[in-house]
Write an enzyme that holds these catalytic residues in place. Structure first.
Site, mmCIF file in Angstrom:
data_model
loop_
_atom_site.group_PDB
_atom_site.id
_atom_site.type_symbol
_atom_site.label_atom_id
_atom_site.label_comp_id
_atom_site.label_asym_id
_atom_site.label_seq_id
_atom_site.Cartn_x
_atom_site.Cartn_y
_atom_site.Cartn_z
ATOM 1 C CG HIS A 1 24.978 -31.615 48.096
ATOM 2 N ND1 HIS A 1 25.215 -31.916 46.779
ATOM 3 C CD2 HIS A 1 25.173 -30.279 48.207
ATOM 4 C CE1 HIS A 1 25.527 -30.817 46.109
ATOM 5 N NE2 HIS A 1 25.517 -29.804 46.961
ATOM 6 N N GLY B 1 30.481 -27.570 53.821
ATOM 7 C CA GLY B 1 31.534 -28.491 53.412
ATOM 8 C C GLY B 1 32.897 -27.810 53.358
ATOM 9 C CD GLN B 2 38.098 -27.530 54.993
ATOM 10 O OE1 GLN B 2 37.381 -27.041 55.867
ATOM 11 N NE2 GLN B 2 39.227 -26.963 54.595
ATOM 12 C CD GLN C 1 29.728 -21.576 50.514
ATOM 13 O OE1 GLN C 1 29.395 -21.051 49.450
ATOM 14 N NE2 GLN C 1 29.397 -22.809 50.820
ATOM 15 N NE ARG D 1 29.907 -23.731 39.172
ATOM 16 C CZ ARG D 1 29.606 -23.066 40.303
ATOM 17 N NH1 ARG D 1 30.071 -23.492 41.455
ATOM 18 N NH2 ARG D 1 28.848 -21.989 40.250
#
Ligand code: AMP
Length: 313
Positions: free
Chosen positions: A61, A175-176, A181, A215
């Protein structure tokens, strides 16, 4: 921007009474407050960067925030654990949260404003609209019904469309790490003419290769160690693809996972832009993506394999 301009903007950003400023970033919880805050910024013609997140921030992030800080005059980070992108039985209730720490990390990485709304602020009573990218992009890999399903991406595109409409960013950073997404959002922006540029930043990894993820907090020690097999598997795919066929490359990846006792939901090669299946390496970048349960976490990772330049070119 000049120092003076910056001070002016900071003064402007710090004015108003709809929020507190305890960490260096302005925290706003209402769409209205956010719009009011950004109105003079936009009127001045200052560029706005948006970094959408679900919080529990890590270096991945932070890298998006730093990219936004380097390019844009005002940086907005959204902090919202979006219920619409969690399926029944997924980890919405236990998703890790630490707002206080997030605010400090966000400010340190360059956020001017953190938009941290409640669920009711985003989905008020009677909310009944959805933004959906149809077709292959949302039906394969995580979108496959035997995995997370297309509803996951519908939840993502709905909330991101709302954030784009509320913030009105010039640039939005993704983000890659979540390659599918990013591809889905790029298609939404193109199809629906959102006036925003999408920047996709490289995956940030732990020193042992594990892709950073909120996560990862679910991983107890032996599983944390096993989880490194995902990036090792993708490394094996990459190495073998440079030498052999795509099929043997995927085989090499599967062997790495199996050696760690990991049974993937999928390990697949697809065209990086369309996510259509590919069986061989060709002219276009290929995305090799993996998803696997490891202990209490469901982890994803991917690698992009670029076409090799023939010798002498
Ligand atoms: P999340 O909070 O997990 O929804 O992620 C927010 C944004 O950060 C998304 O655009 C992610 O793709 C991006 N992101 C998450 N993990 C990483 C990482 N390890 N490296 C780069 N970007 C990431």
């Amino acid at each position: 921007m000049t120092r003076e301009g910056m001070d002016l903007m900071n003064t402007k950003l710090l004015s108003g009474d709809t929020s507190s400023r305890t960490t260096g970033a302005r925290v706003l919880r209402s769409k209205r407050g956010l719009r009011e805050e950004l109105e003079p910024v936009r009127r001045r013609g200052a560029s706005i960067g948006l970094v959408p997140t679900m919080g529990y921030l890590h270096e991945g992030h932070a890298s998006l925030l730093r990219a936004a800080r380097a390019e844009c005059e005002a940086v907005v980070m959204s902090l919202f654990v979006n219920p619409a992108q969690f399926g029944p039985g997924e980890d919405l209730d236990r998703y890790p949260r630490d707002e206080e720490r997030d605010l400090a990390v966000a400010a340190e990485a360059g956020a001017d404003i953190v938009f941290a709304p409640s669920v009711a602020e985003i989905y008020p009573d009677g909310f009944s609209s959805r933004v959906e990218v149809g077709g292959t992009l949302t039906e394969v890999l995580d979108g496959d019904r035997s995995h997370r399903g297309p509803e996951h991406f519908r939840g993502v595109t709905t909330v991101v469309a709302k954030l784009f409409n509320t913030v009105g960013p010039d640039v939005a950073y993704f983000g890659q790490k979540d390659a599918q997404q990013a591809a889905v959002i790029q298609r939404m922006v193109r199809d629906l003419d959102f006036p925003v540029r999408i920047e996709v930043m490289p995956t940030v990894r732990e020193p042992d290769g594990l892709a950073m993820s909120s996560r990862n907090a679910y991983l107890e020690r032996p599983d944390r160690e096993r989880a490194t097999a995902l990036s090792r598997a993708l490394g094996a795919v990459e190495a073998e693809a440079a030498a052999g066929s795509l099929e043997s490359a995927l085989e090499a990846g599967r062997r790495e996972l199996a050696a760690a006792g990991i049974e993937p939901e999928y390990l697949e090669a697809r065209d990086a832009a369309s996510l259509e299946p590919v069986t061989a390496l060709g002219e276009r970048p290929v995305l090799v993506a993996v998803a696997a349960p490891v202990g209490a976490a469901r982890l994803i990772d991917n690698v992009l394999i670029h076409p090799q330049t023939p010798p002498g070119r």
